[in-house]
Enzyme design. Structure first.
Site, PDB file in Angstrom:
ATOM      1  N   ARG A 122      -1.105  -0.267 -11.818  1.00 10.96           N
ATOM      2  CA  ARG A 122      -1.165   0.979 -12.166  1.00 10.96           C
ATOM      3  C   ARG A 122      -2.140   1.434 -13.504  1.00 10.96           C
ATOM      4  O   ARG A 122      -1.765   2.345 -13.903  1.00 10.96           O
ATOM      5  CB  ARG A 122       0.083   1.531 -12.927  1.00 10.96           C
ATOM      6  N   ASP A 146       3.452   1.858  -7.149  1.00 14.37           N
ATOM      7  CA  ASP A 146       2.597   3.392  -6.748  1.00 14.37           C
ATOM      8  C   ASP A 146       1.503   3.777  -7.207  1.00 14.37           C
ATOM      9  O   ASP A 146       0.404   3.985  -7.106  1.00 14.37           O
ATOM     10  CB  ASP A 146       3.416   4.669  -5.924  1.00 14.37           C
ATOM     11  N   ARG A 159      -5.265 -11.143 -22.077  1.00 17.21           N
ATOM     12  CA  ARG A 159      -3.782 -11.794 -22.354  1.00 17.21           C
ATOM     13  C   ARG A 159      -3.331 -12.826 -22.081  1.00 17.21           C
ATOM     14  O   ARG A 159      -4.367 -13.358 -21.497  1.00 17.21           O
ATOM     15  CB  ARG A 159      -2.783  -9.984 -20.872  1.00 17.21           C
ATOM     16  N   ASP A 189       2.279 -11.532 -20.369  1.00 12.34           N
ATOM     17  CA  ASP A 189       1.525 -10.659 -19.898  1.00 12.34           C
ATOM     18  C   ASP A 189       1.182  -9.361 -20.244  1.00 12.34           C
ATOM     19  O   ASP A 189       0.710  -8.586 -20.198  1.00 12.34           O
ATOM     20  CB  ASP A 189       1.134  -9.999 -18.375  1.00 12.34           C
ATOM     21  N   ASP A 223       1.883  -2.557 -24.462  1.00  5.98           N
ATOM     22  CA  ASP A 223       2.217  -2.115 -23.413  1.00  5.98           C
ATOM     23  C   ASP A 223       3.746  -1.710 -23.916  1.00  5.98           C
ATOM     24  O   ASP A 223       5.179  -2.669 -24.123  1.00  5.98           O
ATOM     25  CB  ASP A 223       2.236  -3.383 -22.345  1.00  5.98           C
TER      26      ASP A 223
HETATM   27  P1  AMP Z   1       4.932  -4.382 -16.933  1.00  2.00           P
HETATM   28  O1  AMP Z   1       6.313  -5.019 -17.104  1.00  2.00           O
HETATM   29  O2  AMP Z   1       5.502  -3.324 -17.282  1.00  2.00           O
HETATM   30  O3  AMP Z   1       3.984  -5.010 -17.846  1.00  2.00           O
HETATM   31  O4  AMP Z   1       3.936  -4.461 -15.457  1.00  2.00           O
HETATM   32  C1  AMP Z   1       4.277  -5.846 -14.769  1.00  2.00           C
HETATM   33  C2  AMP Z   1       3.276  -5.596 -13.426  1.00  2.00           C
HETATM   34  O5  AMP Z   1       4.143  -4.608 -12.474  1.00  2.00           O
HETATM   35  C3  AMP Z   1       1.931  -5.569 -13.932  1.00  2.00           C
HETATM   36  O6  AMP Z   1       1.312  -6.139 -13.322  1.00  2.00           O
HETATM   37  C4  AMP Z   1       1.597  -4.296 -13.505  1.00  2.00           C
HETATM   38  O7  AMP Z   1       0.320  -3.594 -13.256  1.00  2.00           O
HETATM   39  C5  AMP Z   1       2.563  -3.462 -12.911  1.00  2.00           C
HETATM   40  N1  AMP Z   1       2.856  -2.280 -12.736  1.00  2.00           N
HETATM   41  C6  AMP Z   1       4.124  -1.730 -13.227  1.00  2.00           C
HETATM   42  N2  AMP Z   1       4.006  -0.469 -12.884  1.00  2.00           N
HETATM   43  C7  AMP Z   1       3.567  -0.215 -11.698  1.00  2.00           C
HETATM   44  C8  AMP Z   1       3.635   1.173 -10.810  1.00  2.00           C
HETATM   45  N3  AMP Z   1       4.385   1.753 -10.881  1.00  2.00           N
HETATM   46  N4  AMP Z   1       2.740   0.379  -9.674  1.00  2.00           N
HETATM   47  C9  AMP Z   1       2.483  -0.567  -9.339  1.00  2.00           C
HETATM   48  N5  AMP Z   1       2.088  -1.835 -10.292  1.00  2.00           N
HETATM   49  C10 AMP Z   1       2.943  -2.067 -11.514  1.00  2.00           C
HETATM   50 MG    MG Z   2       3.188  -4.797 -19.048  1.00  2.00          MG
END
Ligand code: AMP
Ligand code: MG
Length: 477
Positions: A94, A125, A184, A249, A259
């Site tokens: 995203r 999304d 990362r 990550d 993040d």
């Molecule tokens: P996070 O836990 O927020 O660090 O995200 C973990 C993974 O989920 C990463 O690969 C993000 O890019 C993906 N991700 C998080 N939110 C979304 C979203 N709304 N749409 C698509 N991918 C997402």
């Molecule tokens: Mg992340």
């Protein structure tokens, strides 16, 4: 898409790396971008004109509708351990990296978060809603003002579209994030999982050149990343900050906090405090953060092992590099917490004094920020449900301070008056969703001067009343 004639000093290095490091990805247009917040000081420090950014062309750029000459939007590939389980393919789902700018202070990534789907989105999304965007803006900028290494927020823009979240239609938003890089621990894991030694070598050389030019090789890089994380996580601990989702990550090798999904600052102190709704087992509780940092660094070591060497001697060296993390963390923890109680030159036995205070605070549910700040003003004992718990600790502390030249000054510089409290952040988000950014601007201004006691901001230092308490935070997804 039309390219706008501007003067953004793009100098993209990541987009020059081999094709398997990323996927070219344009941000997806949004219907009606509107500026919510702009960080003019940061803009200037990046060589960007804040007036241009706040104008129609700038806002179109910040929303991802147009981008300036020299931008090469990409979604970066990475993997990661999420809550201990390895996922070989995550990547920017995203977000897109518009490019890098070179400034007097170094090279910075300009990233749009919430800019639409990418090849890595899978189920999501690719969008963000206003809540997490406002939260990240406020908290990352508060961290910067508190002196903590962090990614920064350049701007927040409402998209004019809604995104579905938890059965609600939420107003969409895009955050423009600035970072030393978005490399990362999970970026290294991505290539290690593919046994792509050549990519690991390229990534290691790129990371060394960019962040640790003094590093002599992969082993030294590991040691330097470990030191940066020890310093960083000690800072989090000393502020009562809980990152909330310390997956590999979400650990930047630069040593910046990255993040800000379900992050939060503690109000009442308890070492097991967890806010994140998805962290059901408390893996990323406040007190676990140092060990999780070590665990994540062990994953980095594992990923780097093919370059370090996989014989016994190499494993020993990698283990030694990781041991520096624990040592440095302990020293930093003592230094920072000692300063919080007015001690500028800590001795080993001061640790017990600090821990005795913390354990009393936990039992009495004393407010973390107010207790430490109150030590210098005589207000700390009021934060204890039973002030006797404080009174029985204080004499030993006061005796210790006789050896200090100016404990008041040490405490004033170590203990902020204000941190972004959850209930205030939630109230600001609520107002923003209703179209009122005034509470955001007031809280943001106050958080930019976190050590300054000011009567007109006194309410922002208050602990939440029981009915105001926010027990749960949610990821940005
Ligand atoms: P996070 O836990 O927020 O660090 O995200 C973990 C993974 O989920 C990463 O690969 C993000 O890019 C993906 N991700 C998080 N939110 C979304 C979203 N709304 N749409 C698509 N991918 C997402
Ligand atoms: Mg992340």
């Amino acid at each position: 898409m039309t390219a706008l004639p501007t003067t953004l000093p793009f100098d993209n290095s990541y987009a020059r790396l081999p094709a398997r490091f990323f996927v070219p990805q344009d941000p997806q247009p949004v219907p009606a971008p509107q500026l919510l917040a702009l960080n003019s000081d940061l803009a200037r420090s990046l060589g960007l004109d804040p007036d241009w950014l706040a104008g129609p062309e700038g806002v179109q750029m910040l929303a991802g509708n147009h981008w300036p000459e020299g931008a090469e939007p990409i979604a970066q590939a990475y993997a990661g351990h999420q809550f201990g389980g390895f996922n070989p393919q995550l990547g920017d789902g995203r977000a897109v990296l518009l490019g890098e700018v070179l400034t007097d202070a170094g090279r910075f990534d300009i990233q749009l978060k919430g800019s639409g789907p990418t090849a890595f989105s899978r189920r999501g999304d690719g969008r963000a809603w206003m809540g997490p965007v406002v939260r990240e803006y406020l908290v990352s900028e508060a961290m910067a003002a508190l002196g903590v290494p962090t990614t920064r927020a350049l701007a927040a823009v409402a998209t004019g579209a809604v995104v579905p979240r938890d059965g609600f239609a939420r107003p969409g938003a895009v955050l423009c994030r600035v970072a030393a890089s978005h490399i990362r621990v999970g970026t290294f894991q991505y290539f290690a999982a593919r046994q792509d030694r050549e990519a690991l070598e390229v990534l290691t050389a790129h990371t060394i050149a960019r962040h640790y030019p003094q590093a002599t090789g992969p082993l030294d890089l590991l040691r330097l990343v470990a030191e940066a994380q020890a310093r960083l996580i000690a800072r989090w601990m000393a502020l009562g900050f809980i990152h909330g989702v310390m997956n590999t990550d979400n650990m930047a090798v630069s040593g910046e906090t990255i993040d800000y999904g379900p992050c939060a600052f503690m109000d009442a102190y308890h070492p097991e405090t967890v806010f994140s709704f998805i962290d059901q087992r408390g893996r990323y509780a406040w007190a676990n953060q140092p060990q999780i940092g070590a665990w994540n660094l062990a994953q980095l070591a594992t990923a780097l092992l093919p370059l370090i060497g996989e014989d016994e001697a190499a494993i020993e060296e990698a283990t030694a590099a990781l041991a520096t993390y624990a040592e440095l963390f302990q020293a930093e923890w003592l230094r920072l917490f000692a300063a919080k109680i007015g001690i500028s030159a800590p001795r080993p036995e001061d640790r017990a004094l600090i821990e005795a205070l913390l354990s009393r605070m936990a039992v009495e549910r004393a407010d973390f920020t107010r207790t430490f700040r109150g030590l210098a003003t005589g207000q700390a004992r009021r934060e204890f449900a039973d002030p006797q718990a404080f009174d029985s600790w204080a004499p030993g502390w006061q005796a210790r301070l006789l050896d200090e030249a100016d404990p008041q000054a040490v405490m004033a510089a170590a203990n902020p008056v204000r941190i972004p409290r959850n209930h205030q952040v939630e109230a600001v988000i609520q107002a923003a969703v209703e179209g009122d950014m005034a509470p955001f601007h007031r809280l943001h201004a106050a958080l930019q001067a976190p050590f300054e006691d000011r009567a007109d901001w006194a309410d922002l230092s208050d602990a939440p009343r029981p009915e105001e308490r926010v027990a749960r935070t949610f990821c940005g997804t």
